[in-house]
Enzyme design. Structure first.
Site, PDB file in Angstrom:
ATOM      1  N   GLY A   1       0.523  -0.989  -0.042  1.00  0.00           N
ATOM      2  CA  GLY A   1      -0.147  -0.002  -0.143  1.00  0.00           C
ATOM      3  C   GLY A   1       0.693   1.025  -0.283  1.00  0.00           C
ATOM      4  O   GLY A   1       0.312   2.348   0.567  1.00  0.00           O
ATOM      5  N   ALA A   2       2.084   0.780  -0.769  1.00  0.00           N
ATOM      6  CA  ALA A   2       2.714   2.636  -0.820  1.00  0.00           C
ATOM      7  C   ALA A   2       2.781   3.459  -2.096  1.00  0.00           C
ATOM      8  O   ALA A   2       2.539   4.015  -1.926  1.00  0.00           O
ATOM      9  CB  ALA A   2       3.741   2.148  -1.207  1.00  0.00           C
TER      10      ALA A   2
ATOM     11  N   SER B   1      -0.380   5.710  -1.451  1.00  0.00           N
ATOM     12  CA  SER B   1      -0.838   6.634  -0.436  1.00  0.00           C
ATOM     13  C   SER B   1      -0.415   6.605   0.555  1.00  0.00           C
ATOM     14  O   SER B   1       0.257   5.792   0.915  1.00  0.00           O
ATOM     15  CB  SER B   1      -2.359   6.782  -1.124  1.00  0.00           C
ATOM     16  OG  SER B   1      -2.918   5.658  -0.134  1.00  0.00           O
TER      17      SER B   1
ATOM     18  N   TYR C   1     -12.529  -3.794  10.893  1.00  0.00           N
ATOM     19  CA  TYR C   1     -11.271  -3.103  10.956  1.00  0.00           C
ATOM     20  C   TYR C   1     -10.260  -3.155  12.186  1.00  0.00           C
ATOM     21  O   TYR C   1      -8.859  -3.381  12.059  1.00  0.00           O
ATOM     22  CB  TYR C   1     -11.903  -1.258  10.492  1.00  0.00           C
ATOM     23  CG  TYR C   1     -10.180  -0.041  10.864  1.00  0.00           C
ATOM     24  CD1 TYR C   1      -9.560  -0.782   9.125  1.00  0.00           C
ATOM     25  CD2 TYR C   1      -9.908   0.310  11.640  1.00  0.00           C
ATOM     26  CE1 TYR C   1      -7.931   0.163   9.588  1.00  0.00           C
ATOM     27  CE2 TYR C   1      -8.384   0.923  11.820  1.00  0.00           C
ATOM     28  CZ  TYR C   1      -7.856   1.229   9.889  1.00  0.00           C
ATOM     29  OH  TYR C   1      -6.926   1.432  10.690  1.00  0.00           O
TER      30      TYR C   1
HETATM   31  P1  NDP Z   1      -4.815   5.551   2.815  1.00  0.00           P
HETATM   32  O1  NDP Z   1      -6.122   5.032   2.779  1.00  0.00           O
HETATM   33  O2  NDP Z   1      -3.936   6.535   2.074  1.00  0.00           O
HETATM   34  O3  NDP Z   1      -3.552   3.936   2.144  1.00  0.00           O
HETATM   35  C1  NDP Z   1      -4.125   2.547   2.449  1.00  0.00           C
HETATM   36  C2  NDP Z   1      -3.249   1.536   1.697  1.00  0.00           C
HETATM   37  O4  NDP Z   1      -4.080   0.483   1.015  1.00  0.00           O
HETATM   38  C3  NDP Z   1      -3.615   2.436  -0.128  1.00  0.00           C
HETATM   39  O5  NDP Z   1      -2.088   2.958  -0.928  1.00  0.00           O
HETATM   40  C4  NDP Z   1      -4.778   1.097  -0.445  1.00  0.00           C
HETATM   41  O6  NDP Z   1      -4.049   1.269  -2.083  1.00  0.00           O
HETATM   42  C5  NDP Z   1      -3.629   0.038   0.053  1.00  0.00           C
HETATM   43  N1  NDP Z   1      -4.717  -1.120  -0.451  1.00  0.00           N
HETATM   44  C6  NDP Z   1      -6.023  -0.968   0.190  1.00  0.00           C
HETATM   45  N2  NDP Z   1      -7.011  -1.917  -0.372  1.00  0.00           N
HETATM   46  C7  NDP Z   1      -5.089  -3.175  -1.039  1.00  0.00           C
HETATM   47  C8  NDP Z   1      -5.532  -4.329  -1.667  1.00  0.00           C
HETATM   48  N3  NDP Z   1      -6.678  -4.921  -1.555  1.00  0.00           N
HETATM   49  N4  NDP Z   1      -4.221  -4.679  -1.640  1.00  0.00           N
HETATM   50  C9  NDP Z   1      -3.121  -3.343  -2.057  1.00  0.00           C
HETATM   51  N5  NDP Z   1      -2.851  -2.344  -1.427  1.00  0.00           N
HETATM   52  C10 NDP Z   1      -4.397  -2.534  -1.152  1.00  0.00           C
HETATM   53  O7  NDP Z   1      -4.166   4.850   4.720  1.00  0.00           O
HETATM   54  P2  NDP Z   1      -3.224   5.843   5.809  1.00  0.00           P
HETATM   55  O8  NDP Z   1      -1.523   5.277   4.856  1.00  0.00           O
HETATM   56  O9  NDP Z   1      -3.768   6.531   6.839  1.00  0.00           O
HETATM   57  O10 NDP Z   1      -3.275   3.661   5.926  1.00  0.00           O
HETATM   58  C11 NDP Z   1      -1.503   3.098   6.335  1.00  0.00           C
HETATM   59  C12 NDP Z   1      -1.726   1.997   7.753  1.00  0.00           C
HETATM   60  O11 NDP Z   1      -2.064   3.289   8.518  1.00  0.00           O
HETATM   61  C13 NDP Z   1      -2.758   1.429   7.649  1.00  0.00           C
HETATM   62  O12 NDP Z   1      -2.962   0.480   7.682  1.00  0.00           O
HETATM   63  C14 NDP Z   1      -3.676   1.608   8.731  1.00  0.00           C
HETATM   64  O13 NDP Z   1      -4.377   0.971   9.298  1.00  0.00           O
HETATM   65  C15 NDP Z   1      -2.630   2.201   9.815  1.00  0.00           C
HETATM   66  N6  NDP Z   1      -3.117   3.464  10.621  1.00  0.00           N
HETATM   67  C16 NDP Z   1      -3.830   4.391  10.082  1.00  0.00           C
HETATM   68  C17 NDP Z   1      -3.714   5.785  10.534  1.00  0.00           C
HETATM   69  C18 NDP Z   1      -4.538   7.225  10.086  1.00  0.00           C
HETATM   70  O14 NDP Z   1      -5.044   7.882  11.397  1.00  0.00           O
HETATM   71  N7  NDP Z   1      -4.811   7.238   8.946  1.00  0.00           N
HETATM   72  C19 NDP Z   1      -3.790   5.152  12.295  1.00  0.00           C
HETATM   73  C20 NDP Z   1      -3.418   4.061  12.657  1.00  0.00           C
HETATM   74  C21 NDP Z   1      -3.323   3.233  11.829  1.00  0.00           C
HETATM   75  P3  NDP Z   1      -4.611   2.412  -3.067  1.00  0.00           P
HETATM   76  O15 NDP Z   1      -3.800   3.506  -3.224  1.00  0.00           O
HETATM   77  O16 NDP Z   1      -4.967   1.816  -4.133  1.00  0.00           O
HETATM   78  O17 NDP Z   1      -5.911   2.889  -2.706  1.00  0.00           O
END
Ligand code: NDP
Length: 266
Positions: A9-10, A12, A190
């Site tokens: 998930g790099a 975004s 989640y």
């Molecule tokens: P984003 O939604 O920006 O990033 C999530 C990423 O996961 C995206 O790149 C997305 O891809 C990818 N993704 C989703 N589904 C799939 C799939 N089926 N296969 C491959 N890649 C997938 O959210 P965050 O950066 O905030 O989240 C990153 C991590 O941080 C997560 O594990 C989240 O639980 C954790 N987190 C975030 C917090 C926050 O406050 N934001 C707090 C605590 C934890 P695509 O770009 O194609 O959509």
């Protein structure tokens, strides 16, 4: 040689910020494991990452076949694996009905936990073979799955119950789509998936740390209230959540800062 790290998930948010922070050190080659190739390529370019510092490989965590294919492709690239960062996640807080992965598991637990579980299990062998001195497997956790925190006590709370939904296949047909067997709730699914992520690292540590020397960890990056994770939330929430986190809970971190934090524990 440069270190070699896979980040899921790099394309975004935190994953991209971490890839960028590692690329800037000049000491890492980053394999961006993403479901949308074009989006990942654009993201890497707009983050200013130099071409020689990254490779994009297709990975859709919502398909266990895709996970297996990704591992094959990675192995054929001949690169070593020094660090694996399981970062990707979906969060579906407003979904009224469950949706499912290719194999028919509820989408949040299927993507965040089962996809990463298989990926980690398969790539354990590759990590074992690395001669890098501090080999690591990191899963991004969340305090929302921890009931010893304020955020973890906002209902619905994470609860895996007796795992009856899991045992039944998590498919919403002959079993519940929720791990504890209850009615579907996207926010809870989640949180449950994040509890599974954290438990997975504890169990991997117990089973494999001594034998392999790999450090297994989960990390909470802080509340990055601006990422795409909240894209499914109602507009009012998306408007108020960042200032709420900034000024009230003071748990807010920027994507850049959180990326640096995650890059530090690599
Ligand atoms: P984003 O939604 O920006 O990033 C999530 C990423 O996961 C995206 O790149 C997305 O891809 C990818 N993704 C989703 N589904 C799939 C799939 N089926 N296969 C491959 N890649 C997938 O959210 P965050 O950066 O905030 O989240 C990153 C991590 O941080 C997560 O594990 C989240 O639980 C954790 N987190 C975030 C917090 C926050 O406050 N934001 C707090 C605590 C934890 P695509 O770009 O194609 O959509």
């Amino acid at each position: 040689r440069k270190g070699s790290v896979i980040i899921t998930g790099a394309s975004s948010g935190l994953g991209l910020a971490t890839a960028k922070a590692l690329a800037e050190t000049g000491k890492w080659h980053i394999i961006m494991a993403c479901r949308d190739f074009l989006k990942a390529e654009r993201a890497a370019k707009s983050a200013g990452m130099a071409k020689e510092n990254y490779t994009i490989m297709h990975l859709d965590l919502a398909s266990l076949d895709s996970v297996r294919q990704f591992v094959d492709t990675f192995r054929r690239s001949g690169r070593p694996l020094d660090v694996l960062v399981c970062n990707a996640a979906v969060y579906l807080p407003t979904a009224k009905e469950p949706t499912f992965t290719a194999e028919g598991f509820e989408l949040s637990v299927g993507t965040n936990h089962l996809g990463h579980f298989l990926l980690s299990r398969l790539l354990l062998d590759d990590l074992k073979q690395s001669d890098y001195p501090s080999k690591r497997l990191i899963i991004v956790g969340s305090i929302t799955g921890n009931t010893n925190t304020l955020a973890g006590n906002v209902p619905p709370k994470a609860n895996l119950g007796d795992l009856r939904g899991f045992a039944g296949g998590l498919n919403g047909l002959n079993s519940s789509s929720m791990i504890d067997g209850g009615d579907f709730d996207g926010a809870k699914a989640y949180k449950d998936s994040k509890v599974c992520n954290m438990l997975t690292m504890q169990e991997f540590h117990r089973r494999f740390h001594e034998e392999t020397g790999i450090a297994f960890a989960s990390l909470y990056p802080g509340c990055i209230a601006t990422t795409g994770l909240f894209r499914e939330h109602i507009p009012l929430f998306r408007l108020l959540f960042p200032p709420f986190q900034k000024y009230i809970t003071k748990g807010y971190v920027s994507e850049d800062e959180a990326g640096k934090r995650l890059a530090q524990v690599k």
